[in-house]
Design a protein around this motif. Sequence first.
Motif, PDB file in Angstrom:
ATOM      1  N   UNK A 149       0.852  -1.193   0.000  1.00  0.00           N
ATOM      2  CA  UNK A 149       0.000   0.000   0.000  1.00  0.00           C
ATOM      3  C   UNK A 149       0.884   1.237   0.000  1.00  0.00           C
ATOM      4  N   UNK A 150       0.603   2.132  -0.892  1.00  0.00           N
ATOM      5  CA  UNK A 150       1.399   3.358  -0.996  1.00  0.00           C
ATOM      6  C   UNK A 150       0.527   4.562  -0.615  1.00  0.00           C
ATOM      7  N   UNK A 151       0.780   5.088   0.569  1.00  0.00           N
ATOM      8  CA  UNK A 151       0.072   6.275   1.010  1.00  0.00           C
ATOM      9  C   UNK A 151       1.035   7.446   0.886  1.00  0.00           C
ATOM     10  N   UNK A 152       0.762   8.301  -0.054  1.00  0.00           N
ATOM     11  CA  UNK A 152       1.710   9.385  -0.311  1.00  0.00           C
ATOM     12  C   UNK A 152       0.989  10.697  -0.630  1.00  0.00           C
ATOM     13  N   UNK A 153       1.753  11.735  -0.643  1.00  0.00           N
ATOM     14  CA  UNK A 153       1.254  13.050  -1.006  1.00  0.00           C
ATOM     15  C   UNK A 153       2.108  13.576  -2.139  1.00  0.00           C
ATOM     16  N   UNK A 154       1.488  14.012  -3.179  1.00  0.00           N
ATOM     17  CA  UNK A 154       2.228  14.502  -4.345  1.00  0.00           C
ATOM     18  C   UNK A 154       2.289  16.021  -4.311  1.00  0.00           C
ATOM     19  N   UNK A 155       3.505  16.519  -4.411  1.00  0.00           N
ATOM     20  CA  UNK A 155       3.718  17.964  -4.460  1.00  0.00           C
ATOM     21  C   UNK A 155       4.129  18.370  -5.874  1.00  0.00           C
ATOM     22  N   UNK A 156       3.449  19.337  -6.434  1.00  0.00           N
ATOM     23  CA  UNK A 156       3.806  19.847  -7.761  1.00  0.00           C
ATOM     24  C   UNK A 156       4.038  21.362  -7.690  1.00  0.00           C
ATOM     25  N   UNK A 157       5.199  21.740  -7.162  1.00  0.00           N
ATOM     26  CA  UNK A 157       5.476  23.178  -7.005  1.00  0.00           C
ATOM     27  C   UNK A 157       5.655  23.872  -8.359  1.00  0.00           C
ATOM     28  N   UNK A 158       5.055  25.027  -8.494  1.00  0.00           N
ATOM     29  CA  UNK A 158       5.151  25.768  -9.754  1.00  0.00           C
ATOM     30  C   UNK A 158       5.716  27.168  -9.556  1.00  0.00           C
ATOM     31  N   UNK A 159       6.324  27.379  -8.382  1.00  0.00           N
ATOM     32  CA  UNK A 159       6.999  28.653  -8.124  1.00  0.00           C
ATOM     33  C   UNK A 159       8.093  28.401  -7.092  1.00  0.00           C
ATOM     34  N   UNK A 160       9.004  29.379  -6.926  1.00  0.00           N
ATOM     35  CA  UNK A 160      10.082  29.217  -5.963  1.00  0.00           C
ATOM     36  C   UNK A 160       9.547  29.053  -4.544  1.00  0.00           C
ATOM     37  N   UNK A 161       8.496  29.793  -4.221  1.00  0.00           N
ATOM     38  CA  UNK A 161       7.912  29.719  -2.884  1.00  0.00           C
ATOM     39  C   UNK A 161       7.342  28.327  -2.612  1.00  0.00           C
ATOM     40  N   UNK A 162       6.608  27.812  -3.597  1.00  0.00           N
ATOM     41  CA  UNK A 162       6.021  26.483  -3.429  1.00  0.00           C
ATOM     42  C   UNK A 162       7.095  25.395  -3.439  1.00  0.00           C
ATOM     43  N   UNK A 188      10.145  25.694  -2.198  1.00  0.00           N
ATOM     44  CA  UNK A 188      10.729  25.701  -0.856  1.00  0.00           C
ATOM     45  C   UNK A 188       9.821  24.977   0.128  1.00  0.00           C
ATOM     46  N   UNK A 189       8.510  25.191  -0.010  1.00  0.00           N
ATOM     47  CA  UNK A 189       7.547  24.531   0.882  1.00  0.00           C
ATOM     48  C   UNK A 189       7.549  23.016   0.644  1.00  0.00           C
ATOM     49  N   UNK A 190       7.677  22.603  -0.630  1.00  0.00           N
ATOM     50  CA  UNK A 190       7.699  21.179  -0.958  1.00  0.00           C
ATOM     51  C   UNK A 190       8.949  20.505  -0.395  1.00  0.00           C
ATOM     52  N   UNK A 191      10.086  21.192  -0.491  1.00  0.00           N
ATOM     53  CA  UNK A 191      11.341  20.643   0.047  1.00  0.00           C
ATOM     54  C   UNK A 191      11.242  20.488   1.557  1.00  0.00           C
ATOM     55  N   UNK A 192      10.656  21.501   2.224  1.00  0.00           N
ATOM     56  CA  UNK A 192      10.482  21.435   3.665  1.00  0.00           C
ATOM     57  C   UNK A 192       9.577  20.271   4.055  1.00  0.00           C
TER      58      UNK A 192
END
Length: 262
Positions: free
Chosen positions: A233-246, A248-252
């Motif tokens: 079972x794969x429970x995950x969250x996908x982040x698709x940042x489309x700006x520098x701010x997003x 940084x939030x995805x990396x965090x």
Amino acid sequence: MNIIVPIKQVPDIRNVRMDEKTGTVIREGVEAIVNPLDLYAIETAIRLAGSCGAKTIALSMGPAKAADALREAVSMGIDEAVLLSDKCFAGSDTWATSYVLSEAVKRIGSYTIIICGERAVDGDTGQVGPGIAAWLDIPVLTYLSKVSINEGSCTVRRLIEDGYESLSCSMPCVLTVVKEIAEPGLPTLRGKKRAKNLDIPTWTAEYLGIKPESVGLKGSPTRVVKIDRPKVSRQCRIEKPRSETKTAAAVKALAEKLRETA
């Protein structure tokens, strides 16, 4: 001088199913092939026989259709073949299987070397070769990448974790070989013709003097008590940042998740 090669007919492992009640492989309706790792044992036996004038004999324990595996070995260059087949052999573990094979070797009588593949791809234990040696009370050398025969002894190169080691032992003995030892040859047209016309004898438990209760499921101390199919079972969250701010939030968020899961 005889060189004996025990081989196994195995189901195509891509289509293997297990009987959950008995813990054994369901072989009916599945394409059967020669155990791929036994092909290296066959080739090694043929080459050794050619260098010392020995006769090669293939053994296989299984149902009547296992004769197909023996015919393939003959088409590659094996001299003779024997099928070990009896209803009471069904369900044998490595203990019982090696016992039957050892009794067949005793029936042949004259042998110098027994060459086995490293393991069978369906059971994956690597126990049958050493088991035969134990029943016959003769030396065994495993994971061999090179074999040569001298007068009354054989010299080998054995694959170990950090390299190789050179060993020698007296004969008769059991050898198990790895892929590195030789490239299996292809069946020849002459070999196929001879294999097609070859009369392959079938040896039963009665012929070998084996008590039915000492083989098969009754004579096998190994038990598969439970079969589980792993559930992924794969429970995950996908982040698709489309700006520098997003970004940084995805990396965090990724760093926090890695810390959380250690």
